[in-house]
Scaffold this motif. Structure first.
Motif, PDB file in Angstrom:
ATOM      1  N   ILE A 119       0.841  -1.202   0.000  1.00 38.38           N
ATOM      2  CA  ILE A 119       0.000   0.000   0.000  1.00 38.38           C
ATOM      3  C   ILE A 119       0.875   1.250   0.000  1.00 38.38           C
ATOM      4  N   ASP A 120       1.915   1.247   0.834  1.00 39.04           N
ATOM      5  CA  ASP A 120       2.823   2.400   0.888  1.00 39.04           C
ATOM      6  C   ASP A 120       3.523   2.618  -0.452  1.00 39.04           C
ATOM      7  N   ILE A 121       3.921   1.502  -1.102  1.00 42.11           N
ATOM      8  CA  ILE A 121       4.579   1.609  -2.410  1.00 42.11           C
ATOM      9  C   ILE A 121       3.630   2.227  -3.427  1.00 42.11           C
ATOM     10  N   LEU A 122       2.388   1.746  -3.449  1.00 38.76           N
ATOM     11  CA  LEU A 122       1.406   2.262  -4.408  1.00 38.76           C
ATOM     12  C   LEU A 122       1.086   3.733  -4.138  1.00 38.76           C
ATOM     13  N   GLY A 164       1.409   7.524  -6.357  1.00 38.48           N
ATOM     14  CA  GLY A 164       0.099   8.111  -6.658  1.00 38.48           C
ATOM     15  C   GLY A 164      -0.894   7.146  -7.267  1.00 38.48           C
ATOM     16  N   ALA A 165      -0.753   5.853  -6.942  1.00 35.29           N
ATOM     17  CA  ALA A 165      -1.599   4.845  -7.582  1.00 35.29           C
ATOM     18  C   ALA A 165      -2.873   4.524  -6.803  1.00 35.29           C
ATOM     19  N   VAL A 166      -3.011   5.089  -5.599  1.00 36.87           N
ATOM     20  CA  VAL A 166      -4.223   4.863  -4.811  1.00 36.87           C
ATOM     21  C   VAL A 166      -5.090   6.116  -4.902  1.00 36.87           C
ATOM     22  N   LEU A 167      -6.246   5.982  -5.514  1.00 39.50           N
ATOM     23  CA  LEU A 167      -7.149   7.111  -5.759  1.00 39.50           C
ATOM     24  C   LEU A 167      -8.449   6.896  -4.993  1.00 39.50           C
ATOM     25  N   ASP A 224      -1.533   1.192 -13.328  1.00 40.48           N
ATOM     26  CA  ASP A 224      -0.804   1.780 -14.449  1.00 40.48           C
ATOM     27  C   ASP A 224       0.123   2.906 -13.992  1.00 40.48           C
ATOM     28  N   TYR A 225      -0.156   3.482 -12.824  1.00 39.78           N
ATOM     29  CA  TYR A 225       0.731   4.509 -12.265  1.00 39.78           C
ATOM     30  C   TYR A 225       1.959   3.892 -11.595  1.00 39.78           C
ATOM     31  N   LEU A 226       1.901   2.584 -11.327  1.00 35.37           N
ATOM     32  CA  LEU A 226       3.045   1.901 -10.713  1.00 35.37           C
ATOM     33  C   LEU A 226       4.104   1.533 -11.740  1.00 35.37           C
ATOM     34  N   TYR A 227       3.677   0.962 -12.863  1.00 30.91           N
ATOM     35  CA  TYR A 227       4.607   0.293 -13.784  1.00 30.91           C
ATOM     36  C   TYR A 227       5.672   1.185 -14.425  1.00 30.91           C
ATOM     37  N   PRO A 228       5.459   2.484 -14.608  1.00 31.22           N
ATOM     38  CA  PRO A 228       6.564   3.298 -15.129  1.00 31.22           C
ATOM     39  C   PRO A 228       7.756   3.390 -14.168  1.00 31.22           C
ATOM     40  N   HIS A 229       7.520   3.070 -12.898  1.00 32.22           N
ATOM     41  CA  HIS A 229       8.564   3.193 -11.874  1.00 32.22           C
ATOM     42  C   HIS A 229       9.184   1.819 -11.619  1.00 32.22           C
TER      43      HIS A 229
END
Length: 209
Positions: A5-8, A12-15, A35-40
């Protein structure tokens, strides 16, 4: 190590506090936008390591993920499992057909035959795509020793029975989801988010009715 959860949240992946439509078509007020996770790559690698640590003592030969997000996760999970187990753990993926089924292409079914398989996925609302991936692994002659998702959003719906194999998650981030006909957000006139999730597709289908 951070929890998932902290990683997401760090990317900015938790909306929250909006009106989203998930891949399953169900509506919800919160959304995990993987999809906000995978670029990182560093953070995605950390998630893969969390999967690997969870199953480091489980006999696993191959990690399988459903396209698209599962492809990235199965790669990183297999990478870290290989390091932890000091042996090569393979990574292959299933692909979605027009009828929503998840099947092996590219000859990848040969890599799971007679092998112990871990199925990984990012998030699940109903467990449908994971279940279809599990079925394809079994049809190819593989043994699904476990299924694990990053986030289980509705443990009342998604469990061992729903996915057809022992089910786990890195975290539970529980929030209710609704069929569109029962959605309180729709009834309250909260606009559907058309930029994230499947809201745009939902509204287009509604226009056709």
């Amino acid at each position: 190590m951070k929890n998932v959860i902290d990683i997401l949240k760090s990317v900015g992946a938790v909306l929250e506090n909006d009106h989203f439509v998930g891949n399953s078509g169900r509506h919800m007020a919160a959304y995990v936008n993987k999809d906000y996770l995978y670029p990182h790559t560093e953070e995605t690698s950390q998630v893969g390591k969390l999967f690997a640590e969870k199953f480091k003592n489980t006999p696993i030969d191959v990690v399988v993920g459903p396209a698209v997000g599962g492809i990235i996760l199965c790669q990183w999970t297999a990478y870290h499992l290989s390091k932890l187990k000091k042996k090569e753990v393979l990574a292959v993926f299933t692909e979605k057909l027009p009828d929503e089924n998840q099947v092996f292409k590219r000859g990848y079914d040969m890599y799971v035959k007679n092998k112990n398989v871990l199925v990984v996925e990012d998030t699940t609302t109903t467990g449908g795509s994971v279940r279809r991936t599990v079925d394809s692994v079994k049809a190819a002659g593989g043994t699904v020793v476990a299924v694990c998702v990053m986030i289980n959003r509705d443990p009342k719906i998604v469990d061992d029975k729903a996915v057809g194999a022992p089910f786990h998650s890195l975290a539970i981030y529980e929030f209710p989801s609704y069929e569109s006909a029962d959605c309180p957000l729709c009834k309250s006139g909260v606009p559907v988010n058309t930029k994230i999730g499947h809201g745009k597709k939902f509204l287009e289908e509604q226009k056709k009715k």
